[in-house]
Design an enzyme around this catalytic site. Structure first.
Site, PDB file in Angstrom:
ATOM      1  N   ASN A 158      -2.127  23.634  40.074  1.00  0.00           N
ATOM      2  CA  ASN A 158      -1.581  24.956  40.362  1.00  0.00           C
ATOM      3  C   ASN A 158      -0.055  24.963  40.310  1.00  0.00           C
ATOM      4  OD1 ASN A 158      -0.999  27.507  41.289  1.00  0.00           O
ATOM      5  ND2 ASN A 158      -2.457  27.478  42.965  1.00  0.00           N
ATOM      6  N   ASP A 159       0.572  24.567  41.406  1.00  0.00           N
ATOM      7  CA  ASP A 159       2.031  24.705  41.494  1.00  0.00           C
ATOM      8  C   ASP A 159       2.774  23.973  40.375  1.00  0.00           C
ATOM      9  OD1 ASP A 159       1.828  26.275  43.761  1.00  0.00           O
ATOM     10  OD2 ASP A 159       1.835  24.546  45.104  1.00  0.00           O
ATOM     11  N   VAL A 160       2.210  22.859  39.909  1.00  0.00           N
ATOM     12  CA  VAL A 160       2.926  22.072  38.888  1.00  0.00           C
ATOM     13  C   VAL A 160       2.918  22.760  37.529  1.00  0.00           C
ATOM     14  CG1 VAL A 160       2.488  19.884  40.052  1.00  0.00           C
ATOM     15  CG2 VAL A 160       0.898  20.677  38.299  1.00  0.00           C
ATOM     16  N   TYR A 211      -0.270  24.757  47.056  1.00  0.00           N
ATOM     17  CA  TYR A 211       0.355  24.223  48.243  1.00  0.00           C
ATOM     18  C   TYR A 211       1.618  24.979  48.617  1.00  0.00           C
ATOM     19  CZ  TYR A 211       2.288  21.195  51.584  1.00  0.00           C
ATOM     20  OH  TYR A 211       2.819  20.729  52.737  1.00  0.00           O
ATOM     21  N   ALA A 212       2.355  25.437  47.608  1.00  0.00           N
ATOM     22  CA  ALA A 212       3.624  26.097  47.888  1.00  0.00           C
ATOM     23  C   ALA A 212       3.418  27.478  48.491  1.00  0.00           C
ATOM     24  CB  ALA A 212       4.457  26.209  46.609  1.00  0.00           C
TER      25      ALA A 212
END
Lengths: 111, 470
Positions: free
Chosen positions: B397-399, B436-437
């Site tokens: 996701n965030d990456v 996560y972010a």
């Protein structure tokens, strides 16, 4: 500061610098095996645990030494075995080859 | 110092040399295994030499009994768990081994202090300082690593979500104050076993309160930090019992853990301090929510996705935490094999912090027999996304969030995979839940993106079946 302490301190500082130098070269893909490998190296505490076992003279001392030896033996044996299992997976296989590095470089130059 | 003394010290030196060269050889996948074996050989030499030293000094039967029983029980447990653990459960095992190592270092300090207090003379200040450092760091790492391990196992007493401790920072400050005051008492007032045990107990509690508030996704950084702590504790134990090989090996690990911790935190664009204080949000899926504002999400069916993949000439697979959690590494390999059989060029883009630890994704995929050269690092693969027909994102996701290229949001500046540069994008994800972010991923509203809503393992299995039917 006594002499042995000073010597130990010098060794300590140099070993830290050595650790920085060695570790910073490891590629990201190997970080988990590396962490596990470093984890097994601090199992060297087993040497200390064995030495306190010889100087223990009462039940409390025996108990502390026994737990310390068992703890550090677990750290050493488990650490090295699990690291080896991880690294075993990085062995080469006869699988389809990825784009050759020179190809990739050429493509990157075009882009 | 007689001949045996000299030989034993030289053997310890040889062990230390083995550790250093072993670590150097772990630079490259080709020599890494050999490096670990070299390090293990160094360990065997150092321990064997210690055995000879004890023999020479006439260790009594009790000492040998303790050493034999301890090595048998501890070593046996270590061997058994290390050989039987599933590779997906490996981070928590490393954390467990780290805990016992820290515990052993603390016990050496405790043992030495008991001896000092029972001797007629006052303990020298320098020794007391190293004893206190040893037991504080060792105890914190012992309880902290146990909690970290429990969080990764998902034990109910140590849930992987951040657990807020009432009064959080205040409790931490209070515990630190107790340790400092107690240590000052031991240094400057008098030797006291009771005060020493107060320090041990406080440090143990500190390890728990330090680790509990940190979310499961941040555990890799924490484990790495605790690994560094254990190394430092072992070095302190070396000062306490005046043993040079403990100092060298401990300092090596202390330095390595510190570097590794910083690298991991950097890759997530966070500072170690930020993580320890407990920055943003919980794990994936804890923050619900519909589609991101200002864009529509296009959902895609399994058959459409399969056709895109089957007729592509180049596919880049982006595996993430979700793949690790679903244990879908074998399923992804099966899909990749199938595509390769159809002549599709398949590569894997590995973000430095994909999975639970840096390099964890490589280990998982290697376990599923994915050829190592197909695993490409971020800098290496990013320029190739433009030429990829399909980027298949599985549980990452965030990456992949293009928002990282702009300033002013939690992922700003984080190095990301340029997934949005691919000609088309398929994302396998259970829901629109945030990463996560805790922010929405702009990739999902990209017109080129199709969302395949499924569990990673199930979604991949469905794709395999669908590609076969194409």
């Amino acid at each position: 500061m006594t002499d042995p302490l000073l010597t130990n301190f010098i060794i300590f500082v140099l070993a830290i610098l050595c650790g920085f130098a060695v570790i910073s070269k490891v590629p990201a893909t190997l970080h988990t095996p590396l962490m596990s490998g470093a984890n097994s190296i601090h199992g060297i505490v087993l040497v200390g645990s064995m030495l306190i076992a010889t100087s223990a003279r009462d039940p409390l001392g025996y108990a502390i030494a026994l737990v310390a030896v068992a703890f550090s033996a677990m750290n050493v044996v488990g650490g090295y075995v699990v690291t080896d299992r991880m690294l075993q997976m990085f062995r080469k296989r006869g699988a389809p080859a990825p784009p050759r590095p020179d190809q990739v470089a050429a493509e990157q130059a075009e882009g | 110092m007689d001949a045996i003394d000299i030989l034993v010290r030289l053997a310890w030196l040889a062990g230390a040399v083995g550790f250093v060269i072993g670590l150097i050889r772990m630079n490259s996948p080709a020599t890494a295994r050999n490096g670990n074996l070299l390090s293990a050989a160094g360990m065997a030499v150092a321990i064997g030499a210690t055995g000879i030293l004890i023999l020479r000094d006439g260790g009594d039967a009790t000492a040998w009994l303790i050493i034999g029983a301890g090595v048998l029980v501890g070593g046996g447990l270590g061997l058994y768990t290390a050989r039987t653990v599933a590779m997906t459960a490996m981070p928590q095992l490393v954390s467990l081994f780290n805990a016992v190592g820290g515990g052993a270092a603390a016990l050496i300090g405790i043992d030495e202090y008991i001896r000092l207090v029972n001797s007629p003379e006052a303990a020298p200040l320098t020794t007391t300082i190293f004893v206190v450092l040893d037991i504080v760091i060792g105890s914190v790492t012992f309880s902290g690593s146990l909690i970290a391990s429990g969080k990764l196992m998902g034990l109910s007493i140590t849930p992987s979500r951040p657990v807020m401790i009432p009064g959080g920072q205040l409790v931490t400050l209070a515990l630190a104050a107790i340790v400092v005051v107690s240590a000052g008492y031991l240094f400057f007032v008098e030797d006291s076993l009771l005060v020493m045990f107060v320090i041990v107990a406080t440090a143990l509690v500190f390890g728990v309160t330090m680790t509990l508030p940190i979310g499961g996704a941040d555990m890799p950084v924490v484990i790495s930090l605790l690994n560094s702590f254990t190394g430092t504790a072992v070095a302190m134990a070396g000062f306490v019992i005046d043993n040079v090989v403990l100092i060298i090996a401990g300092a090596l690990v202390g330095a390595s853990g510190a570097i590794l911790t910083k690298l991991m935190a950097d890759a997530m664009n966070r500072s170690v301090l930020n993580i320890m204080i407990g920055g943003f949000g919980g794990g994936e899926g804890t923050v619900g929510g519909g589609g991101p504002e200002g864009g529509t999400v296009r959902s895609i069916g399994v058959d459409d996705a399969a056709i895109q993949l089957a007729y592509a000439s180049s596919v880049i697979i982006v595996p993430g935490y979700g793949l690790a959690v679903a244990q879908a590494q074998h399923a992804v390999r099966e899909l990749a094999d199938l595509l390769e059989d159809r002549g599709v060029n398949v590569n894997y883009a590995i973000h430095p912090v994909a999975g639970r630890m840096p390099g964890h994704m490589n280990v998982l995929l290697a376990e599923a027999n994915v050829p190592y050269p197909q695993l490409r690092e971020m800098e290496d693969i990013n320029p190739e996304f433009e030429r990829a027909d399909v980027a298949l994102v599985v549980g990452a996701n965030d990456v992949t969030n293009p928002a990282a290229r702009r300033s002013g949001n939690p992922v700003s500046g984080m190095p990301i995979l340029d997934v949005d540069h691919a000609k088309s994008i398929i994302v396998i994800k259970r829901s629109m839940g945030r990463g996560y972010a805790g922010i929405d991923n702009e990739l999902y509203v990209n017109p080129k993106t199709g969302m395949l809503f499924a569990d990673a393992k199930q979604g991949l299995a469905d794709l395999v079946a669908a590609v076969k039917a194409v």
